[in-house]
Structures are given as structure tokens and as C-alpha cells.
Design an enzyme around this catalytic site. Structure first.
Site, PDB file in Angstrom:
ATOM      1  N   THR A  47       0.780  -1.198  -0.021  1.00 28.65           N
ATOM      2  CA  THR A  47       0.101   0.115   0.109  1.00 28.65           C
ATOM      3  C   THR A  47       0.889   1.127   0.097  1.00 28.65           C
ATOM      4  O   THR A  47       0.752   2.177  -0.734  1.00 28.65           O
ATOM      5  CB  THR A  47      -0.919   0.340   1.400  1.00 28.65           C
ATOM      6  OG1 THR A  47      -1.539  -1.303   1.297  1.00 28.65           O
ATOM      7  CG2 THR A  47      -1.995   1.191   1.119  1.00 28.65           C
ATOM      8  N   ASN A  61      -1.556   5.891  -4.479  1.00 23.69           N
ATOM      9  CA  ASN A  61      -0.870   4.977  -4.871  1.00 23.69           C
ATOM     10  C   ASN A  61      -1.040   4.283  -6.093  1.00 23.69           C
ATOM     11  O   ASN A  61      -0.907   2.952  -6.217  1.00 23.69           O
ATOM     12  CB  ASN A  61      -0.876   4.034  -3.208  1.00 23.69           C
ATOM     13  CG  ASN A  61      -2.155   3.505  -3.038  1.00 23.69           C
ATOM     14  OD1 ASN A  61      -2.979   3.753  -3.950  1.00 23.69           O
ATOM     15  ND2 ASN A  61      -2.293   2.728  -1.961  1.00 23.69           N
ATOM     16  N   HIS A  93      -5.736   0.137  -7.218  1.00 27.23           N
ATOM     17  CA  HIS A  93      -6.429  -0.650  -6.346  1.00 27.23           C
ATOM     18  C   HIS A  93      -6.474  -2.087  -6.786  1.00 27.23           C
ATOM     19  O   HIS A  93      -6.435  -2.249  -7.868  1.00 27.23           O
ATOM     20  CB  HIS A  93      -7.820  -0.214  -6.101  1.00 27.23           C
ATOM     21  CG  HIS A  93      -8.606  -1.245  -5.242  1.00 27.23           C
ATOM     22  ND1 HIS A  93      -8.630  -1.204  -3.917  1.00 27.23           N
ATOM     23  CD2 HIS A  93      -9.695  -2.231  -5.757  1.00 27.23           C
ATOM     24  CE1 HIS A  93      -9.587  -2.263  -3.668  1.00 27.23           C
ATOM     25  NE2 HIS A  93     -10.252  -2.713  -4.831  1.00 27.23           N
TER      26      HIS A  93
HETATM   27  N1  UDP Z   1      -4.907   4.782   2.473  1.00 26.83           N
HETATM   28  C1  UDP Z   1      -4.366   6.056   2.820  1.00 26.83           C
HETATM   29  N2  UDP Z   1      -3.819   5.963   3.903  1.00 26.83           N
HETATM   30  C2  UDP Z   1      -3.546   4.842   4.663  1.00 26.83           C
HETATM   31  C3  UDP Z   1      -3.932   3.723   4.070  1.00 26.83           C
HETATM   32  C4  UDP Z   1      -4.597   3.588   3.006  1.00 26.83           C
HETATM   33  O1  UDP Z   1      -4.938   6.941   2.346  1.00 26.83           O
HETATM   34  O2  UDP Z   1      -2.730   4.831   5.841  1.00 26.83           O
HETATM   35  C5  UDP Z   1      -5.618   4.744   1.044  1.00 26.83           C
HETATM   36  C6  UDP Z   1      -4.771   4.241  -0.054  1.00 26.83           C
HETATM   37  O3  UDP Z   1      -5.194   4.710  -1.330  1.00 26.83           O
HETATM   38  C7  UDP Z   1      -5.183   2.654  -0.036  1.00 26.83           C
HETATM   39  C8  UDP Z   1      -6.609   2.676   0.256  1.00 26.83           C
HETATM   40  O4  UDP Z   1      -6.660   3.849   1.267  1.00 26.83           O
HETATM   41  O5  UDP Z   1      -4.982   2.087  -1.136  1.00 26.83           O
HETATM   42  C9  UDP Z   1      -7.085   1.369   0.911  1.00 26.83           C
HETATM   43  O6  UDP Z   1      -6.397   0.867   2.165  1.00 26.83           O
HETATM   44  P1  UDP Z   1      -6.045  -0.542   2.344  1.00 26.83           P
HETATM   45  O7  UDP Z   1      -5.406  -0.851   3.450  1.00 26.83           O
HETATM   46  O8  UDP Z   1      -7.095  -1.350   1.886  1.00 26.83           O
HETATM   47  O9  UDP Z   1      -4.921  -0.665   1.107  1.00 26.83           O
HETATM   48  P2  UDP Z   1      -4.737  -1.451  -0.180  1.00 26.83           P
HETATM   49  O10 UDP Z   1      -5.728  -2.742  -0.255  1.00 26.83           O
HETATM   50  O11 UDP Z   1      -5.238  -0.633  -1.229  1.00 26.83           O
HETATM   51  O12 UDP Z   1      -3.328  -1.921  -0.383  1.00 26.83           O
HETATM   52 MG    MG Z   2      -7.648  -2.675   0.413  1.00 25.13          MG
END
Ligand code: UDP
Ligand code: MG
Length: 138
Positions: A91, A112, A115
Site C-alpha cells: 500500500t 498509490n 487498487h
Molecule cells: N490509504 C491511505 N492512508 C493509509 C492507508 C490507506 O490513504 O494509511 C488509502 C490508499 O489509497 C489505499 C486505500 O486507502 O490504497 C485502501 O487502503 P487498504 O489498506 O485497503 O490498502 P490497499 O488494499 O489498497 O493496499
Molecule cells: Mg484494500
């Protein structure tokens, strides 16, 4: 054979990275089964990321995800869910493995680039979510 839901997020679309990210996915052997460019409404972004509604970054995440068009896609292949997560990288791009999409193209932990569904249940849910939200998109 497995399906997963992928999104090329607004930062990557704005950065002209759609082609590179699709190439990364296709070169790795996953197929694009359906794809559509769409600017999410606040309500759609909220619904999609409902699981994160109580997290401190939720409001900022909604603003980011609705800030411009993104590319929503259904990816297909053997073990597609895990293979696409591996292609994406962690992430936080600072922690993402070398040559992953996020290591190459992400800006920060929020912006990032991509998704990807994190398991069979969420993949099914997220594909169903967009099949309902977007009337025709294949
Ligand atoms: N995100 C963020 N800050 C954080 C963690 C996540 O802005 O500390 C955002 C980021 O865009 C991330 C999304 O929220 O891709 C969803 O978080 P998740 O933990 O599900 O990560 P992913 O599955 O996308 O790796
Ligand atoms: Mg996620």
C-alpha cells in the site's frame, strides 16, 4: 481461473500512466476482461471504500478517489487476486517491492496508483458493486 477488481486511480490517470499500468498487468499474464473509465461520485467512492469508513484517512481518500477519472477493470487469470496484489506492491510505495506498480508509479500511501481486491470475497463483492454501478462497461 479467477477474477479480481482493479482500479487505476486518479493520480495514475492524471500522470498518463494508464498504458504502462495495463502493459504491466498484461505482460504478467493477466487478462483484462472488462474495463471502463469513470469519475466516481462521492456516493460511489463511499460505497466502494465503506470498509474504511472509520479510518482517519477516509475523508481524504474520498476526495482523492473522486478528484478525476479512474479506470475500473476486471482482471482474469489463474490465481489473479494474489498475482495482481503482488504486481501492485505494498500500500505504501516506500515499502513496495522493486518493480511493482506502486514502487514504480505511486506518489504516497494515499495516491498509490492502483487498487486491487484483497481476497475472493472482496473480489466478488467489488466486481458486483461496479457491475451494478456502471450499466455497460465491458
Ligand atoms: N490509504 C491511505 N492512508 C493509509 C492507508 C490507506 O490513504 O494509511 C488509502 C490508499 O489509497 C489505499 C486505500 O486507502 O490504497 C485502501 O487502503 P487498504 O489498506 O485497503 O490498502 P490497499 O488494499 O489498497 O493496499
Ligand atoms: Mg484494500
Amino acid at each position: 481461473m479467477q477474477r479480481t477488481l482493479g482500479i487505476i486511480k486518479p493520480d495514475a490517470v492524471a500522470g498518463n500512466l494508464v498504458g504502462k499500468i495495463l502493459a504491466h498487468i498484461e505482460v504478467a499474464g493477466l487478462s483484462v476482461e472488462a474495463l471502463r473509465m469513470v469519475q466516481l461520485t462521492e456516493e460511489q467512492a463511499r460505497g466502494f471504500y465503506q470498509v474504511h469508513q472509520h479510518r482517519p484517512f477516509f475523508k481524504s481518500l474520498l476526495a482523492f478517489m473522486t478528484s478525476g477519472p479512474c479506470v475500473v477493470m476486471v482482471l482474469k487469470g489463474d490465481d489473479a487476486i494474489e498475482r495482481y496484489r503482488a504486481l501492485m506492491g505494498a500500500t505504501d510505495p516506500a515499502k513496495a517491492a522493486t518493480n511493482t506498480i506502486r514502487a514504480l508509479h505511486a506518489t504516497d500511501v494515499e495516491k498509490n496508483a492502483v487498487h486491487g481486491s484483497d481476497g475472493p470475497d472482496t473480489a466478488a463483492q467489488e466486481i458486483a458493486f461496479f457491475r451494478a454501478a456502471l450499466s455497460r462497461w465491458a
